[in-house]
Every structure is written in structure tokens, then in C-alpha cells.
Design a protein around this motif. Structure first.
Motif, short mmCIF file in Angstrom:
data_model
loop_
_atom_site.label_atom_id
_atom_site.label_comp_id
_atom_site.label_asym_id
_atom_site.label_seq_id
_atom_site.Cartn_x
_atom_site.Cartn_y
_atom_site.Cartn_z
N LEU A 1 0.83 -1.19 0.00
CA LEU A 1 0.00 0.00 0.00
C LEU A 1 0.87 1.26 0.00
N ARG A 2 1.94 1.22 0.79
CA ARG A 2 2.85 2.36 0.92
C ARG A 2 3.50 2.77 -0.41
N ASP A 3 3.54 1.82 -1.38
CA ASP A 3 4.15 2.14 -2.69
C ASP A 3 3.23 3.02 -3.54
N ILE A 4 1.96 3.15 -3.12
CA ILE A 4 1.00 3.97 -3.88
C ILE A 4 0.96 5.36 -3.24
N GLU A 5 0.90 6.37 -4.07
CA GLU A 5 0.79 7.72 -3.53
C GLU A 5 -0.56 7.87 -2.82
N ALA A 6 -0.52 8.35 -1.58
CA ALA A 6 -1.75 8.49 -0.80
C ALA A 6 -2.62 9.61 -1.37
N ASP A 7 -3.95 9.44 -1.26
CA ASP A 7 -4.89 10.47 -1.71
C ASP A 7 -5.06 11.56 -0.65
N PHE A 8 -4.74 11.20 0.60
CA PHE A 8 -4.85 12.17 1.69
C PHE A 8 -3.74 11.91 2.68
N ILE A 9 -3.07 12.98 3.09
CA ILE A 9 -2.03 12.85 4.12
C ILE A 9 -2.33 13.86 5.21
N LEU B 235 0.01 -5.95 -1.32
CA LEU B 235 -0.83 -6.00 -2.52
C LEU B 235 -0.34 -7.12 -3.45
N ASP B 236 0.40 -8.04 -2.87
CA ASP B 236 0.94 -9.17 -3.62
C ASP B 236 -0.14 -10.26 -3.70
N GLU B 237 -0.52 -10.62 -4.93
CA GLU B 237 -1.64 -11.56 -5.09
C GLU B 237 -1.36 -12.95 -4.52
#
Length: 373
Positions: free
Chosen positions: A134-142, A327-329
Motif C-alpha cells: 500500500l505504501r508504494d502507492i501515492e496516498a490520496d490524503f495525508i 498487494l501481492d496476489e
């Protein structure tokens, strides 16, 4: 604001919680009765000028094997003003008090959200082979103030707890999945579900799945489904007595604190869930399902009903509780985030749990003891 801290009664603690928009279900006084194997204490912070109660915390004490020293634990608490500029003036008296009570280490979980990711961002992340967490994705809100809280805690000597840390197992999830309900219509919430969820809700309706609420007398049936789930998903189930105690303790404090739901088809219960309510925050807390009848999608039907009920209660958030940040399947917990992302909501990351070793030697000894168990 000058603060003083002292032990308060359960009544004072509950009255304070009732003035808030919400608080964690683990910070209501009755949670002490759920965790009967811990000793407990209710703490209150008072504004010295006005004498007003301005913060509260439920502390659970667990004794170390063989000696009269305790781990003091405030799960998802304390309930204080975390963004106060004088955070140390809230926490230092608490540490001094807990040390006096015989604590060798303190563990707490600030109820402060640091980042949020919307469902579309997570879906994109899942499709990107370079994204593993999850941390690899840019957050929508910080929340910038959350970083300040973390900095202050470090400067005071608090340490970021590992998963497991110095706790006795009861570690709370750092990542959760939530569906915001405030200022949204139910139609909007439903439209935000992904296609699969909407299709499954329709399929359950067509098949005649009905969702009903149960009571204390139905906890044995809950336990049957829960134990089937435990075998399938390889975890150790809590005993029936735990849920009976939870029901009695929470609903004695507030008759609408805990609910039980079943999704049934042709008179057979196929899935079940417990729901917890504190102010405007509603949690789906435990879920269970049989190995049969999955084709009629009982779990989707049940979640949709629980969400609608939460909305009718005026809830601002429907909380699906913990997810892994993987997020690893191929990860065994991946299915959980996939199921929850389908509701459209958002993943939220809390500040996590923090430890303060009051006695470094005993704190270290406990870490070693826990790692060997």
C-alpha cells in the motif's frame, strides 16, 4: 491548558465518551469486562482551571509471569487531544502514574490516521506489477499533523512498536478499510461499490438470501460458523465464552453497543458477523461463514444490510477493520483487501502502536519471552 491526571469512575469515563462524536470500542469502560484476564483502570485528564474532564483512557494491566510488575496497555487510546501543542503535558503524567501502579512498560495506540488511499488508487496499484505494498502507492490524503505527533512521541522516548511488540498478542491493526458515510446518500455509497459487489448483492437478493439480527441466545450458532471459518483460514478461534462475555459487557453498558447478524438461505445460516457501535463509528468486527452456499453470496448481502443499518443509525463511518498492506496476489491476506476494496471506501493507515519502556531490562526480557512463545 494545565492538566491533572487521576483515576476516574467508570460512570465518569462513559459520560465523557458519550460527549464525543466517536471513540474506539476498546476505549469504552465495558471493554475492561471483555478483557477479564487483565486488571483495568479508568484514567481522566482534567483542565485545572475549569475542573472539566477533557480526556480519558482505559488502561489494561497484564502481569509479568512470576513478578508483580505489569505491562500497561491502552488499545486504540488514550482518548485525548492528540494534536495539542503540549502533547508531553498529556503523556508525561500518564507515564508517571502508570509507573507508580507497577508498570514496567506502556503500550498505546494513538487513534490518529496518517494517510488514506481511495479505492481507485488501490485498484491501480494492484494492477501495477511494481507495486508490492500500500505504501508504494501515492496516498490520496495525508495528515501532516500526524507526522508531528510521531516526531513528538519519538522525542519523548516512545518507540514505534513492532507487529507484536511488547504486547501479549492483542496488537491492533495499523491498516484498516473504511467506508465513509457522512454527507453521502445510500445511493452514492451503493454506486461506489465495484461491479462484482453490486452483482453479488443482486444475486443474493434474487436467490432469496435474508439477513436477520440475532441475540445472546444465537451466539452458539455464531460460534459454529466461526469455528468452521477458523479451520478453513488456519487461525485459532476465540472460545464461545469470549463472545458471550463481550455481548453481556458491551450491551449492559449501552443496549446498542454490539449486534449480531446472520445471512441465511432456505432457513440455513450461511454467514454471520458481529457489529460494534460507539457514537458515529460502526465496526464490522468479527466475520464467519460456512463452506457451503457461497454461490448465493451471503457475505455481500450481510455487509450491505449492516452498512444500511449503520447509515440508519447516523454513522459517519462503516469500518471493516484490519487489512494487510500487502498487494501481492500470492499473499494469503490479499483476498481480504480485495473483498474490502470492492466496497469503494478507502484504506486508512493509523500511527500504529507505540511502546515506552519504563524499565528497560524488564521490557527487553518481555520481548525475548514473547519471541520464544
Amino acid at each position: 491548558m494545565s492538566l491533572t491526571l487521576r483515576t476516574i469512575s467508570r460512570e465518569q469515563h462513559l459520560a465523557f465518551i458519550q460527549t464525543l462524536p466517536s471513540a474506539s470500542h476498546m476505549q469504552v469502560p465495558a471493554w475492561a469486562d471483555v478483557k477479564a484476564e487483565w486488571r483495568s483502570e479508568n484514567l481522566g485528564w482534567f483542565d485545572e482551571r475549569t475542573g472539566e474532564l477533557v480526556g480519558a483512557g482505559l488502561v489494561l494491566y497484564r502481569q509479568l509471569p512470576k513478578i508483580k510488575r505489569y505491562l500497561a496497555y491502552l488499545p486504540e487510546g488514550p482518548v485525548i487531544n492528540w494534536f495539542a501543542p503540549n502533547l508531553d503535558e498529556w503523556l508525561q503524567p500518564m507515564l508517571a502514574h502508570l509507573k507508580q501502579q507497577g508498570a514496567f512498560s506502556v503500550k498505546m495506540g494513538p487513534p490518529v490516521i496518517i494517510r488514506r488511499w481511495e479505492a481507485p488508487s488501490i485498484k491501480q496499484g494492484i494492477q501495477n506489477p511494481d507495486v508490492k505494498r500500500l505504501r508504494d502507492i501515492e496516498a490520496d490524503f495525508i495528515e501532516p499533523r500526524a507526522f508531528e505527533v510521531a516526531d513528538k512521541l519519538r522525542r519523548m522516548g516512545w518507540q514505534q512498536g513492532e507487529d507484536g511488540g511488547a504486547g501479549f498478542g492483542d496488537v491492533q491493526p495499523r491498516y484498516v478499510y473504511q467506508v465513509p458515510l457522512a454527507n453521502r446518500s445510500l445511493e452514492e455509497v451503493h454506486a461506489n461499490f465495484n461491479q462484482l459487489w453490486r452483482r453479488n448483492i443482486k444475486k443474493a437478493e434474487k436467490a432469496g438470501v435474508e439477513v436477520v439480527q440475532g441475540g445472546y441466545q444465537d451466539l452458539e450458532e455464531w460460534q459454529r460458523l466461526y469455528e468452521i471459518t477458523a479451520v478453513r483460514d488456519h487461525f485459532r478461534p476465540r472460545p464461545l465464552g469470549y463472545f458471550q462475555r463481550m455481548w453481556t459487557a458491551l450491551n449492559t453498558e449501552d443496549p446498542n453497543r454490539m449486534r449480531l447478524y446472520f445471512a441465511r438461505h432456505n432457513g440455513v445460516n450461511l454467514s454471520a458477523a458481529t457489529m460494534l457501535i460507539v457514537g458515529g463509528h460502526v465496526w464490522y468486527s468479527y466475520g464467519a461463514s460456512d463452506n457451503i452456499g457461497r454461490e448465493v453470496r451471503p457475505s455481500n448481502a450481510m455487509q450491505w444490510r449492516m452498512l444500511r443499518d449503520a447509515y440508519a443509525l447516523g454513522a459517519t463511518v462503516y469500518d471493516l477493520r484490519g487489512i494487510s498492506d500487502s498487494l501481492d496476489e500470492t499473499d494469503h491476506l490479499f483476498g481480504l483487501i480485495q473483498f474490502k476494496v470492492g466496497t469503494g471506501g478507502q484504506a486508512a493507515e493509523y500511527l500504529g502502536e507505540w511502546d515506552f519502556p519504563l524499565n528497560k531490562l524488564l521490557h527487553k526480557a518481555l520481548d525475548i519471552y514473547m519471541s520464544r512463545r
